[in-house]
Design an enzyme around this catalytic site. Structure first.
Site, PDB file in Angstrom:
ATOM      1  N   SER A 103      13.478  59.490 -38.028  1.00 32.52           N
ATOM      2  CA  SER A 103      13.638  58.463 -37.625  1.00 32.52           C
ATOM      3  C   SER A 103      15.005  58.627 -37.668  1.00 32.52           C
ATOM      4  O   SER A 103      15.550  59.433 -37.659  1.00 32.52           O
ATOM      5  CB  SER A 103      13.807  57.447 -39.372  1.00 32.52           C
ATOM      6  N   GLU A 134      12.423  76.127 -48.679  1.00 37.69           N
ATOM      7  CA  GLU A 134      12.549  76.931 -49.948  1.00 37.69           C
ATOM      8  C   GLU A 134      11.326  78.534 -50.076  1.00 37.69           C
ATOM      9  O   GLU A 134      11.790  79.735 -49.822  1.00 37.69           O
ATOM     10  CB  GLU A 134      11.717  77.513 -51.153  1.00 37.69           C
ATOM     11  N   ASP A 177      11.185  71.750 -56.197  1.00 36.93           N
ATOM     12  CA  ASP A 177      11.394  72.817 -56.657  1.00 36.93           C
ATOM     13  C   ASP A 177      10.245  74.183 -56.497  1.00 36.93           C
ATOM     14  O   ASP A 177       9.523  73.491 -57.525  1.00 36.93           O
ATOM     15  CB  ASP A 177      12.584  73.528 -57.740  1.00 36.93           C
TER      16      ASP A 177
END
Length: 822
Positions: free
Chosen positions: A261, A195, A336
């Protein structure tokens, strides 16, 4: 003069003898902590004798009469071999590293205290089931039994590192195990950093150019288009701040390193034996010892074997007689960042949709080596903890008069992830495996599951439930005082993505997206892979029937589909046009390099130069493309190749070819010119590093697996014996993935890879195999410190057997734990 000479000889000999004596003393003290695998120890906390049978690879096979006794044995075995590693993980969670390492780890401690990881772990303990709490108590008792033995028998403090970084070792508790689990959750997410990066770039680039550099995964539907960061915070001016140097003990992964992975499984219709097959190889940062330790637990209900993590009671990835499971990181958007506005009238308050509200605060002390402890004031908002400004780069995108707070699913004390860890090994079917995941919130993982008839992938963990009107859509930090940005809770587990018994008979994940266009909830915009999945689909689809060997072949495949695609775009006008530029001093090297790449199949073999030429070329190319648009400081921080960016530019998708033109120059440069110039940049760099003979260059010389001891590798002299460094094949986008560092003195070093590989065949379970990247022991003087690393590097495996007879037949020692007084 003769007398002076004699005295000089005596002094030199004396110093030599003193040094030799100190070395002998150091070896004697350190060797005292080597565990004796052949012993009988009286302990408190078990109801009947427990046996720990160490096979020839030092894998502990633990036999007990009750579940609790088996967990006790696992705790004891972990403490025998990995006590330092466990202690450091606990100190990390507690925010107490700086007591040992001083200023170098202060910012790590500050962040972990701000997140209150240890406090969250403490609050989670009573929310786990009685079975789980009993397992955690028994495991802690086993660890503490080993600590008591070390103290009573004076066994070298339990690990050599404690002679250098000496502190008392507190008893292990159930809270400590959950804290280790939270540290793993922190390592496996990177959305806060993404972000911030997107916000920074949005202040520099137009939206379509930002989409070039941070593209969505193919076929991901846009959510309607979030506003630009500058629209939400018009008072924000971009300021390129230097990134803080990263300490090896920092649990926050750099961008692009937050877990990876591969895992896949086929049912009987796609198996040569007519039974299910499953493979899993989780990718984490490399270290010595590995984060993984193999173990077999023989419960009254049956045995389970696989990869464990010291500090956690249970098998993380493994199998029992009827069921196997593996993990890949989902990439769920579980974080967030909220930009909270401080109340202008009162700096102790911040703004909310309902008006001003006080920060929740607490003053704490952080010990810093021998210096006086520092007082730090921590603050929390209704969304979560206030992030220290130096972490995640939030200082660069936080306007004056604001702070950044983090909302993260892993800080929810109702999380019952430890229940999932304890219950999964007892599952006997895909359905039971799915039920074991119901209480898991974080870390979010894709669980690839196989029983004797079925295969499936289920996302375990929960995604935040965001409004459709959420201003950032999970892409950028948002105003914390706007109600529509608040989470509404979590997506119900029953509605998280999953695939069960597909008609193809195959389930597969390489961290690629797990949702389809019409999936009703937001899971992520940033998936961990768009490249490996292409190669995996091809390898697994082109073979009608699979075996253990074909799965191993896929796990250890080193062909880069990315290299094939990018070279066909970037070099297409250079391969077949004769000399691409006029003759110059670099022409002989350039011609040889282009000839070799023209005949190359994309295999990132450690033995050839092609992988090295390709990696250096793409690195220099990306830097040339971005440095004038972003400016030097920002461009220097984007060090890792983004293949979709290069592809968009050279296909000129949505006008992305404009990146090839250097805006600050009068001529209009073409992408062909950029390709030529960056190739020369790469060749000059490689010639300086490896000489002028291209045939002598080796990818493995640059792609060294850096399995370094997180502390001793920084101590001169000890780094030579504490680190395991090997040339390796593979690369950023191969199935046998070896993620490169991107920066530093060796930008192509392999620093993030599959520390554990496992293949299970229910047609012949005893033929199943696994391997870890170092050795079982964390003790520098143990022969099992690095004995598996050579096998791992070659792509070899060891048996994954639940046979008691086989374990005892080649045992190197049996530790018998007996109740005190017997």
């Amino acid at each position: 003069m003769v007398t002076l000479f004699r005295w000089l000889v005596r002094i030199v000999l004396g110093l030599g003898l003193l040094a030799a004596g100190l070395l002998v003393l150091a070896w004697y003290l350190a060797s005292g902590s080597l565990p004796d695998y052949e012993s009988r120890v009286e302990v408190e906390g078990i109801t009947a004798p427990v046996e720990i049978v160490r096979d020839r690879h030092a894998v502990p096979h633990i036999f007990g009469e009750t579940e609790e006794d088996v967990y006790f044995g696992l705790g004891y075995a972990h403490a025998q071999d990995r006590l330092w590693q466990m202690t450091i993980l606990r100190r990390t969670a507690q925010g107490r590293l700086s007591e040992l390492f001083g200023e170098a780890t202060f910012e790590i401690d500050h962040l972990l205290r701000a997140l209150d990881i240890y406090g969250v772990a403490r609050a989670m303990v009573p929310n786990q089931s009685e079975r789980t709490q009993a397992a955690m108590r028994a495991y802690a008792d086993g660890v503490n039994a080993r600590l008591a033995e070390v103290q009573v028998e004076a066994l070298g403090r339990g690990s050599p590192e404690f002679f250098i970084f000496s502190r008392a070792i507190a008893p292990w508790t159930p809270t400590d195990s959950i804290a280790v689990n939270r540290i793993m959750a922190l390592q496996l997410t990177g959305h806060a950093g993404l972000e911030v990066r997107r916000a920074e770039l949005s202040l520099l680039l137009q939206p379509e150019r930002l989409r070039d550099l941070m593209p969505d995964a193919p076929e991901v539907a846009m959510m309607g288009g979030s506003p630009e960061f500058a629209e939400l915070f018009p008072e924000m001016d971009f300021a390129a701040l230097p990134e803080m140097p990263r300490h090896p003990l920092d649990p926050v992964a750099p961008l692009g390193f937050a877990g990876a992975s591969n895992a896949w499984a086929v049912d009987g219709s796609r198996s040569a034996s007519g039974a299910t097959l499953m493979a899993s190889d989780p990718h984490l940062g490399l270290s010595a010892p590995s984060i993984w330790m193999l173990a077999r637990l023989e419960f009254p209900q049956g045995g389970v074997i696989g990869g464990t993590i010291p500090g956690l009671p249970g098998v993380i990835i493994g199998r029992n007689d009827d069921f196997a499971w593996g993990l890949t990181t989902t990439g769920t958007d579980d974080q967030d960042i909220y930009i909270e506005r401080i109340d202008p009238a009162d700096p102790d308050r911040y703004l909310t949709p309902d008006g001003s509200q006080p920060f929740r605060t607490r003053d704490i002390l952080i010990g810093v080596g021998d210096e006086p402890a520092r007082t730090v004031t921590l603050r929390w908002t209704r969304h979560g903890p206030v992030i220290p400004p130096h972490r995640y780069g939030v200082a660069a995108i936080t306007p004056p008069g604001h702070v950044a707070a983090l909302a993260w699913t892993a800080l929810d004390p109702t999380d019952r992830s430890m229940d999932s860890l304890i219950e999964m090994p007892f599952a006997r079917s895909v359905e039971e495996g799915r039920r074991a995941l119901e209480g898991l919130i974080a870390p979010s993982q894709n669980f690839t599951m196989a029983d004797r008839e079925q295969v499936a992938i289920q996302v375990g963990g929960r995604a935040p439930l965001r409004r459709e009107t959420h201003q950032g859509e999970g892409r950028i930090p948002v105003p914390g005082w706007v109600e529509e940005n608040d989470w509404l809770g979590l997506v119900p587990f029953e509605e998280m993505p999953g695939t069960y018994n597909p008609r193809s008979g195959l389930v597969l994940n390489t961290n690629n997206r797990v949702t389809v266009r019409d999936f009703p909830y937001h899971v992520s915009h940033d998936w961990g892979d768009t490249q490996r999945i292409q190669r995996a689909r091809r390898l697994l689809a082109e073979r009608e029937f699979h075996t253990v060997d074909s799965f191993i072949e896929a796990q250890t495949d080193t062909v880069s589909q990315t290299a094939r695609i990018l070279l066909s775009l970037v070099a297409r006008d250079l391969f077949w046009t004769g000399n691409p530029v006029s003759e110059d001093a670099l022409s002989p090297i350039r011609n040889v390099a282009l000839d070799r790449l023209a005949d190359w199949n994309g295999e990132m073999s450690e033995h050839g130069p092609e992988g090295l030429i390709y990696a250096a070329w793409m690195r220099h190319l990306q830097h040339r493309l971005i440095r004038d648009e972003l400016g030097g400081p920002m461009a220097e921080r984007i060090t890792r190749l983004e293949p979709l960016f290069i592809e968009r530019v050279f296909r000129d998708i949505d006008g992305a070819g404009v990146w090839c033109d250097v805006r600050t120059s009068a001529p209009v440069e073409t992408c062909l010119e950029m390709a030529r110039l960056s190739l020369d940049d790469a060749l000059l760099d490689l010639r300086e590093r490896y000489g002028s003979r291209v045939e002598g260059w080796r990818w493995g010389d640059a792609h060294l697996a850096m399995q370094e001891h997180e502390v001793l590798s920084r101590v001169p002299g000890l780094s030579l014996i504490a680190s395991i460094i090997q040339p390796t094949s593979g690369g950023d986008n191969t199935l046998m993935r070896g993620l490169t560092a991107g920066d530093g003195p060796n930008p192509f070093a392999n620093v993030h890879a599959s520390g554990l590989r496992m293949v299970v065949d229910f047609g012949d379970p005893e033929s199943s195999r696994y391997i870890i990247s170092t050795g079982q022991s964390g003790h520098l003087l143990s022969r099992h410190y690095d004995d598996l690393s050579v096998l791992w590097r070659r792509g070899d495996y060891i048996p994954m057997s639940l046979s008691e007879d086989r374990a005892r037949a080649d045992a190197i020692g049996v530790t018998e734990l007996v109740p005190r007084g017997e």
